[in-house]
Design a protein around this motif. Structure first.
Motif, PDB file in Angstrom:
ATOM      1  N   TYR A   1       3.910   5.105   8.882  1.00 50.92           N
ATOM      2  CA  TYR A   1       4.380   4.494   7.632  1.00 50.92           C
ATOM      3  C   TYR A   1       4.964   3.121   7.917  1.00 50.92           C
ATOM      4  O   TYR A   1       5.322   2.789   9.048  1.00 50.92           O
ATOM      5  CB  TYR A   1       5.385   5.401   6.922  1.00 50.92           C
ATOM      6  CG  TYR A   1       6.489   5.917   7.818  1.00 50.92           C
ATOM      7  CD1 TYR A   1       6.308   7.072   8.571  1.00 50.92           C
ATOM      8  CD2 TYR A   1       7.690   5.237   7.913  1.00 50.92           C
ATOM      9  CE1 TYR A   1       7.312   7.537   9.405  1.00 50.92           C
ATOM     10  CE2 TYR A   1       8.697   5.695   8.741  1.00 50.92           C
ATOM     11  CZ  TYR A   1       8.502   6.845   9.484  1.00 50.92           C
ATOM     12  OH  TYR A   1       9.489   7.295  10.319  1.00 50.92           O
ATOM     13  N   CYS A   2       5.045   2.311   6.845  1.00 54.08           N
ATOM     14  CA  CYS A   2       5.421   0.909   7.023  1.00 54.08           C
ATOM     15  C   CYS A   2       6.932   0.708   6.910  1.00 54.08           C
ATOM     16  O   CYS A   2       7.671   1.635   6.571  1.00 54.08           O
ATOM     17  CB  CYS A   2       4.708   0.056   5.980  1.00 54.08           C
ATOM     18  SG  CYS A   2       5.393   0.215   4.316  1.00 54.08           S
ATOM     19  N   ARG A   3       7.356  -0.518   7.156  1.00 50.58           N
ATOM     20  CA  ARG A   3       8.793  -0.796   7.141  1.00 50.58           C
ATOM     21  C   ARG A   3       9.395  -0.669   5.748  1.00 50.58           C
ATOM     22  O   ARG A   3      10.577  -0.423   5.602  1.00 50.58           O
ATOM     23  CB  ARG A   3       9.066  -2.183   7.710  1.00 50.58           C
ATOM     24  CG  ARG A   3       8.450  -3.324   6.925  1.00 50.58           C
ATOM     25  CD  ARG A   3       8.444  -4.572   7.794  1.00 50.58           C
ATOM     26  NE  ARG A   3       7.866  -5.707   7.097  1.00 50.58           N
ATOM     27  CZ  ARG A   3       8.608  -6.677   6.535  1.00 50.58           C
ATOM     28  NH1 ARG A   3       9.905  -6.627   6.594  1.00 50.58           N
ATOM     29  NH2 ARG A   3       8.018  -7.682   5.934  1.00 50.58           N
ATOM     30  N   TYR A   4       8.558  -0.820   4.711  1.00 48.44           N
ATOM     31  CA  TYR A   4       9.079  -0.685   3.347  1.00 48.44           C
ATOM     32  C   TYR A   4       9.320   0.772   2.978  1.00 48.44           C
ATOM     33  O   TYR A   4       9.995   1.055   1.997  1.00 48.44           O
ATOM     34  CB  TYR A   4       8.110  -1.317   2.341  1.00 48.44           C
ATOM     35  CG  TYR A   4       7.871  -2.774   2.616  1.00 48.44           C
ATOM     36  CD1 TYR A   4       8.887  -3.706   2.391  1.00 48.44           C
ATOM     37  CD2 TYR A   4       6.651  -3.217   3.119  1.00 48.44           C
ATOM     38  CE1 TYR A   4       8.682  -5.052   2.660  1.00 48.44           C
ATOM     39  CE2 TYR A   4       6.436  -4.554   3.391  1.00 48.44           C
ATOM     40  CZ  TYR A   4       7.456  -5.471   3.162  1.00 48.44           C
ATOM     41  OH  TYR A   4       7.243  -6.793   3.442  1.00 48.44           O
ATOM     42  N   CYS A   5       8.716   1.675   3.738  1.00 50.99           N
ATOM     43  CA  CYS A   5       8.877   3.106   3.454  1.00 50.99           C
ATOM     44  C   CYS A   5       9.876   3.748   4.396  1.00 50.99           C
ATOM     45  O   CYS A   5      10.072   4.963   4.360  1.00 50.99           O
ATOM     46  CB  CYS A   5       7.534   3.807   3.554  1.00 50.99           C
ATOM     47  SG  CYS A   5       6.379   3.226   2.298  1.00 50.99           S
ATOM     48  N   ALA A   6      10.482   2.961   5.256  1.00 51.08           N
ATOM     49  CA  ALA A   6      11.452   3.492   6.212  1.00 51.08           C
ATOM     50  C   ALA A   6      12.874   3.265   5.719  1.00 51.08           C
ATOM     51  O   ALA A   6      13.174   2.263   5.083  1.00 51.08           O
ATOM     52  CB  ALA A   6      11.264   2.823   7.569  1.00 51.08           C
TER      53      ALA A   6
ATOM     54  N   GLN B   1      -3.076   2.234   7.873  1.00 53.90           N
ATOM     55  CA  GLN B   1      -2.614   2.168   6.494  1.00 53.90           C
ATOM     56  C   GLN B   1      -1.413   3.090   6.347  1.00 53.90           C
ATOM     57  O   GLN B   1      -1.420   4.212   6.851  1.00 53.90           O
ATOM     58  CB  GLN B   1      -3.749   2.614   5.566  1.00 53.90           C
ATOM     59  CG  GLN B   1      -3.500   2.262   4.115  1.00 53.90           C
ATOM     60  CD  GLN B   1      -4.614   2.754   3.201  1.00 53.90           C
ATOM     61  OE1 GLN B   1      -5.291   3.726   3.497  1.00 53.90           O
ATOM     62  NE2 GLN B   1      -4.797   2.092   2.083  1.00 53.90           N
ATOM     63  N   CYS B   2      -0.401   2.605   5.678  1.00 50.54           N
ATOM     64  CA  CYS B   2       0.803   3.405   5.475  1.00 50.54           C
ATOM     65  C   CYS B   2       0.470   4.662   4.674  1.00 50.54           C
ATOM     66  O   CYS B   2      -0.169   4.580   3.625  1.00 50.54           O
ATOM     67  CB  CYS B   2       1.849   2.563   4.753  1.00 50.54           C
ATOM     68  SG  CYS B   2       3.309   3.500   4.294  1.00 50.54           S
ATOM     69  N   ILE B   3       0.926   5.800   5.165  1.00 46.87           N
ATOM     70  CA  ILE B   3       0.614   7.056   4.468  1.00 46.87           C
ATOM     71  C   ILE B   3       1.437   7.225   3.196  1.00 46.87           C
ATOM     72  O   ILE B   3       1.129   8.060   2.359  1.00 46.87           O
ATOM     73  CB  ILE B   3       0.852   8.296   5.372  1.00 46.87           C
ATOM     74  CG1 ILE B   3       2.314   8.382   5.803  1.00 46.87           C
ATOM     75  CG2 ILE B   3      -0.081   8.283   6.570  1.00 46.87           C
ATOM     76  CD1 ILE B   3       2.694   9.738   6.372  1.00 46.87           C
ATOM     77  N   ALA B   4       2.481   6.436   3.056  1.00 47.55           N
ATOM     78  CA  ALA B   4       3.390   6.640   1.927  1.00 47.55           C
ATOM     79  C   ALA B   4       3.215   5.633   0.793  1.00 47.55           C
ATOM     80  O   ALA B   4       3.596   5.903  -0.339  1.00 47.55           O
ATOM     81  CB  ALA B   4       4.830   6.610   2.415  1.00 47.55           C
ATOM     82  N   CYS B   5       2.646   4.439   1.097  1.00 45.92           N
ATOM     83  CA  CYS B   5       2.463   3.464   0.017  1.00 45.92           C
ATOM     84  C   CYS B   5       1.087   2.812   0.049  1.00 45.92           C
ATOM     85  O   CYS B   5       0.722   2.091  -0.869  1.00 45.92           O
ATOM     86  CB  CYS B   5       3.555   2.391   0.036  1.00 45.92           C
ATOM     87  SG  CYS B   5       3.394   1.186   1.363  1.00 45.92           S
ATOM     88  N   GLY B   6       0.317   3.046   1.103  1.00 40.75           N
ATOM     89  CA  GLY B   6      -1.047   2.521   1.160  1.00 40.75           C
ATOM     90  C   GLY B   6      -1.166   1.100   1.678  1.00 40.75           C
ATOM     91  O   GLY B   6      -2.261   0.563   1.760  1.00 40.75           O
TER      92      GLY B   6
END
Ligand SMILES: [Zn+2]
Length: 81
Positions: free
Chosen positions: A27-32, A4-9
């Motif tokens: 973290y996921c690609r949307y948070c990078a 699970q992405c630590i920044a957006c869940g």
């Protein structure tokens, strides 16, 4: 096991869900950012606020409050209150 992405869940299951397709990232690609580093709190808050405004049609102030609440429960921002 799904991460699970630590920044957006967001649940991350496929390689492309991860930042730079790298499964070692938390973290996921949307948070990078384009260079693969994780966005900071203000960048993520702005991004989430814009997303909520677009998808839910609420005011910017209401969206920002909702984004803040969502982010408060995520590990990446645990030190932010
Ligand atoms: Zn994310």
């Amino acid at each position: 096991m799904a991460a699970q992405c630590i920044a957006c869940g967001m649940p991350m299951e496929k390689d492309e869900d991860f930042a730079l397709n790298d499964r070692s990232k938390s973290y996921c690609r949307y948070c990078a950012r384009p260079d693969g580093t994780m966005q900071n709190y203000d960048e993520k808050l702005a991004g989430m606020t814009g997303f909520i405004v677009r998808t839910q049609g609420v005011t910017e102030a209401a969206a920002r409050e909702a984004a803040r609440t969502m982010m408060a429960g995520l590990p990446a921002w645990a030190s932010k209150k």
